[in-house]
Design an enzyme around this catalytic site. Structure first.
Site, PDB file in Angstrom:
ATOM      1  CG  HIS A 287      16.437  51.757  26.067  1.00  0.00           C
ATOM      2  ND1 HIS A 287      15.671  51.336  25.004  1.00  0.00           N
ATOM      3  CD2 HIS A 287      16.040  51.004  27.129  1.00  0.00           C
ATOM      4  CE1 HIS A 287      14.849  50.376  25.392  1.00  0.00           C
ATOM      5  NE2 HIS A 287      15.056  50.156  26.674  1.00  0.00           N
TER       6      HIS A 287
ATOM      7  CB  CYS B 297      23.253  61.318  10.869  1.00  0.00           C
ATOM      8  SG  CYS B 297      21.737  62.277  10.770  1.00  0.00           S
TER       9      CYS B 297
ATOM     10  NE  ARG C 169      23.997  63.481   6.547  1.00  0.00           N
ATOM     11  CZ  ARG C 169      23.086  64.298   7.049  1.00  0.00           C
ATOM     12  NH1 ARG C 169      23.392  65.554   7.342  1.00  0.00           N
ATOM     13  NH2 ARG C 169      21.852  63.874   7.285  1.00  0.00           N
ATOM     14  CB  SER C 170      24.497  65.638  10.588  1.00  0.00           C
ATOM     15  OG  SER C 170      23.654  66.380  11.454  1.00  0.00           O
ATOM     16  CB  ALA C 171      27.691  64.496  15.336  1.00  0.00           C
TER      17      ALA C 171
ATOM     18  CG  HIS D 176      24.706  69.675  15.680  1.00  0.00           C
ATOM     19  ND1 HIS D 176      25.120  69.062  14.509  1.00  0.00           N
ATOM     20  CD2 HIS D 176      23.491  69.134  15.969  1.00  0.00           C
ATOM     21  CE1 HIS D 176      24.205  68.198  14.112  1.00  0.00           C
ATOM     22  NE2 HIS D 176      23.205  68.220  14.987  1.00  0.00           N
TER      23      HIS D 176
ATOM     24  CE1 TYR E 214      18.953  70.299  15.912  1.00  0.00           C
ATOM     25  CE2 TYR E 214      19.736  68.235  16.842  1.00  0.00           C
ATOM     26  CZ  TYR E 214      19.317  68.982  15.759  1.00  0.00           C
ATOM     27  OH  TYR E 214      19.275  68.410  14.514  1.00  0.00           O
TER      28      TYR E 214
ATOM     29  CB  ALA F  96      15.737  68.739  16.431  1.00  0.00           C
TER      30      ALA F  96
END
Length: 280
Positions: free
Chosen positions: A51, A162, A182-184, A223, A225, A279
């Site tokens: 989107h 993130c 840092r967090s993907a 990562h 999930y 999440a």
């Protein structure tokens, strides 16, 4: 965007299973990089529909320095709603919809002083304004960096940034950008992040009188999930389609003057959307 599919497969095949803050569980790898030549097309994922309108509205929200989701909701963008409920914001002593010192605050008002009621003064450092001026006046600088990560405030928001730091590089009158994330969340978040920073690179290049080079995406904890595995496997059965093109209003010369109507994509074709839970 074969590189993105390769990342999905790499995580499924080689990632380690671990717990996480949300209780969902992830399969993760540490340290991954993808490179996109922006002159060859706009990197908006084609193996599922993304989107684009939400990406544009969110980026304009960041650039405004805004941290209240009302602007997003007024524009029918809901991607931050889970972190803006009264229950979530009350944990940090804020009213519903107010996220606190997230991306827009850090980009436009980094290090601002805080009042007794929790609001911020407009006395921080405007990283975006500084960045634009530095690219124009000192394009060979190795300090063309914006940080969304303020360790003193990372614990004061429901979702600390993130995508934490990005750097620009000018060569042959072309602007390139590298993002460190840092967090993907590779299935839901990363397609948005790639397109958002590619768009930002185009916008900054235009107002600085430059062409576009590469966008380099670098992930830390990269990562999937556990409840996205099947969706990722479905996506891997699909063949990428030709990339679309980005079209900006050439009359816009100030990064803060861009409006939604100034930004469009041409020729976007994709496979159908794939739904997946967020999440929190």
């Amino acid at each position: 965007m074969r590189a993105y599919l390769d990342l999905l497969q790499h995580i499924l095949d080689n990632g380690g299973d671990k717990g996480d803050r949300t209780g969902t569980g992830t399969r993760s790898v540490f340290g991954h990089q993808m490179r996109f030549d922006l002159s060859k097309g706009f990197p908006l994922l084609t193996t599922k529909k993304v989107h684009f309108r939400s990406i544009v509205i969110e980026l304009l929200w960041f650039l405004k320095g805004d941290t209240n989701v009302k602007y997003l909701q007024d524009n029918k963008v809901t991607i931050w709603d889970e972190w803006a409920t009264a229950e979530q914001t009350a944990r940090f002593g804020r009213p519903e919809h107010e996220l606190g010192p997230v991306y827009g605050h850090q980009w436009r008002n980094f290090g601002a002083t805080k009042n007794a009621d929790g609001t911020y003064n407009q006395d921080g450092f405007d990283q975006i304004k500084w960045l634009i001026n530095e690219i124009k006046t000192n394009p060979n600088s190795r300090r063309l960096i914006v940080s969304g990560w303020n360790p003193n405030e990372a614990g004061q928001v429901a979702l600390p940034p993130c995508h934490t730091l990005f750097q620009f590089f000018v060569q042959d009158n072309k602007l390139s950008c590298q993002l460190y994330q840092r967090s993907a969340d590779v299935f839901l978040g990363v397609p948005f992040n790639i397109a958002s920073y590619a768009l930002l690179t185009h916008m900054i290049a235009q107002v600085c009188g430059l062409g576009v080079g590469d966008f380099v995406w670098t992930g830390g904890d990269t990562h999937l999930y556990a409840n996205h595995f099947e969706q990722a496997k479905l996506q891997l059965t699909r063949e990428p389609l030709p990339l679309c093109q980005l079209k900006l209003n050439p009359e816009v010369k100030d990064i803060f003057d861009f409006k939604f109507e100034d930004i469009e994509i041409v020729g976007y074709e994709s496979h159908p959307a794939i739904k997946a839970p967020v999440a929190v």
